[in-house]
Scaffold this motif. Structure first.
Motif, mmCIF file in Angstrom:
data_model
loop_
_atom_site.group_PDB
_atom_site.id
_atom_site.type_symbol
_atom_site.label_atom_id
_atom_site.label_comp_id
_atom_site.label_asym_id
_atom_site.label_seq_id
_atom_site.Cartn_x
_atom_site.Cartn_y
_atom_site.Cartn_z
ATOM 1 N N GLY A 18 -4.365 1.320 11.811
ATOM 2 C CA GLY A 18 -5.158 -0.087 11.365
ATOM 3 C C GLY A 18 -4.230 -0.723 10.707
ATOM 4 N N ASP A 24 -6.222 -4.902 7.351
ATOM 5 C CA ASP A 24 -7.005 -5.110 6.164
ATOM 6 C C ASP A 24 -7.471 -6.743 5.732
ATOM 7 O OD1 ASP A 24 -4.314 -5.761 5.335
ATOM 8 O OD2 ASP A 24 -4.513 -4.268 3.617
ATOM 9 N N GLY A 50 3.072 0.355 8.166
ATOM 10 C CA GLY A 50 3.308 -0.707 7.053
ATOM 11 C C GLY A 50 3.440 -2.071 7.716
HETATM 12 C C1 GLA Z 1 1.429 -4.311 3.831
HETATM 13 C C2 GLA Z 1 0.220 -4.996 3.011
HETATM 14 C C3 GLA Z 1 -1.176 -4.304 3.386
HETATM 15 C C4 GLA Z 1 -1.335 -4.545 4.951
HETATM 16 C C5 GLA Z 1 -0.202 -4.001 5.485
HETATM 17 C C6 GLA Z 1 0.155 -4.294 7.090
HETATM 18 O O1 GLA Z 1 1.529 -3.045 3.625
HETATM 19 O O2 GLA Z 1 0.417 -4.782 1.515
HETATM 20 O O3 GLA Z 1 -2.200 -4.842 2.558
HETATM 21 O O4 GLA Z 1 -1.706 -5.588 5.140
HETATM 22 O O5 GLA Z 1 1.131 -4.440 5.133
HETATM 23 O O6 GLA Z 1 -1.196 -3.338 7.708
#
Ligand code: GLA
Length: 389
Positions: free
Chosen positions: A35, A39, A338
């Protein structure tokens, strides 16, 4: 994270004459199983808190000053809760300044703190060292002020701090899992309405392995914002034909195909990633519930290819790690985790394959990239908590 070795350091820096009690809080880093970049599109994510954390030792002060010493950076910051100052260096202090303002505005802070922070979450490795620091700061300030906050509210306050002070428009995943994780579980989170389900991860024969590429490319923040904008552009384009669409979460693959004419091809590919990733995340959650690890593994690999080809947030080092991991017989699957552009990959693997995997990664990664990767097995840790106080 063994904080005990820092107790002496804390007393040396802040003295031992205060009668205020010593508080210890810890807030975990996280690995996102699947995922990715969903978000901020109102989509689904499935992260897991780590058994690695940012720890804060602190004591309440009589005034409204915050003094915080970072053991990792050997640096101290000092500011007033009433003037947290958005632009003052050093940059790591912006997290605690932002959190202090967010809590102060909710009338949750009467007193400042003397505090020391240490962490075993790798910094800048895509494992949410920032969110874990923010949430630890929030919890330390709340505990010292004898106040409580609903953990969802706390996650939102920390996200606000990151937007306003650090200038990164992150989604809610990192702060949310950090504040609400349950040990032994991953979490399926609906980022539209913040409803969630704890998903047990307790198969003794399964290992979740994290490998840090030990590279962090500079583009990470500017490209993150560009991706967000492209997703909004995609949603706006689809909305012209389907007015009910609020975010890419509401778009199916078929709707995207129907609105493809006239859409910028790059924007189209970004949207295709988000739509397919939401579907993969829900499917992963179902497969996880029946411990169907081979299918989960295939979904991990598909996620990686989509992030690499459609979303373009991978890099040669992460691609090499995924390729090496997936070439080891028995490995279920692997993907970058990430934001991308460096940081870590996550691998799902049967316990008996871990040693072979570790050996393959150690030799092949340095041969291909001339860099060293770091490898560790991730346990599903608990959410942020007060350990002493
Ligand atoms: C970073 C952001 C998260 C998310 C990820 C990608 O970690 O802080 O909110 O968007 O990237 O999934």
């Amino acid at each position: 994270m063994d904080i005990h070795k820092y107790y002496g350091e804390f007393l040396r820096r802040f003295g031992d004459s205060s009668s205020a009690k010593l508080i210890e809080v810890r807030a975990p880093g996280r690995v996102n199983l699947i995922g990715e970049h969903t978000d901020y599109n109102d989509g689904f994510v499935l992260p897991m808190a780590l058994d690695r954390a940012t720890v804060i030792l602190c004591r309440r002060r009589d005034d409204r000053t915050i003094r915080l010493y970072s053991a990792a950076l050997n640096e101290m910051v000092e500011f007033s809760v009433d003037q947290p100052v958005r632009k003052d260096p050093p940059s790591w202090s912006l997290y605690v300044r932002g959190v202090a303002e967010a809590l102060r505005d909710r009338n949750l802070i009467t007193h400042g703190i003397d505090a020391l922070t240490a962490t075993d979450v790798p910094l800048g490795g895509g494992l949410s060292s920032s969110a874990s620091f923010e949430v630890a700061c929030a919890l330390a300030l709340l505990c010292a002020n004898a106040r409580r906050m609903d953990p969802v509210e706390m996650a939102l306050a920390c996200q606000w701090a990151e937007h306003q002070y650090v200038g990164i428009s992150c989604g809610i995943m990192d702060q949310f899992i950090c504040a609400l994780a349950q040990a032994g579980h991953a979490m399926l989170l609906d980022c539209r309405n913040l409803t969630y389900r704890q998903a047990p991860l307790d198969d003794p024969d399964l290992r979740v392995v994290i490998v840090n590429s030990n590279v962090q490319h500079e583009l990470v923040h500017s490209e993150y914002q560009t991706r967000r904008n492209q997703c909004q552009a995609a949603a706006a384009h689809v909305r012209k034909k389907f007015p009910a669409v609020k975010a890419l979460r509401d778009v199916t693959a078929d709707m995207l195909e129907q609105t493809r004419p006239g859409m910028d091809p790059t924007v189209f590919r970004r949207a295709r990633h988000v739509i397919s990733e939401n579907r993969r995340t829900l499917e992963f959650a179902e497969c996880m519930a029946r411990q169907d690890w081979p299918t989960c593994g295939r979904l991990l690999c598909q996620s990686h290819y989509s992030l690499r080809d459609d979303y373009e947030v991978s890099c040669p080092e992460l691609d090499a790690l995924v390729e090496i991991a997936c070439s080891v017989a028995g490995v279920y699957g692997a993907r970058l985790t990430g934001g991308g552009f460096g940081g870590c990959i996550v691998i799902m693997v049967p316990r008996r394959v871990v040693d072979g995997l570790s050996a393959a990664l150690a030799s092949e990664y340095s041969r291909r990239t001339r860099k060293q990767a770091s490898f560790f097995i991730a346990g599903a840790g608990a959410g942020a908590r007060v350990v002493r106080g």
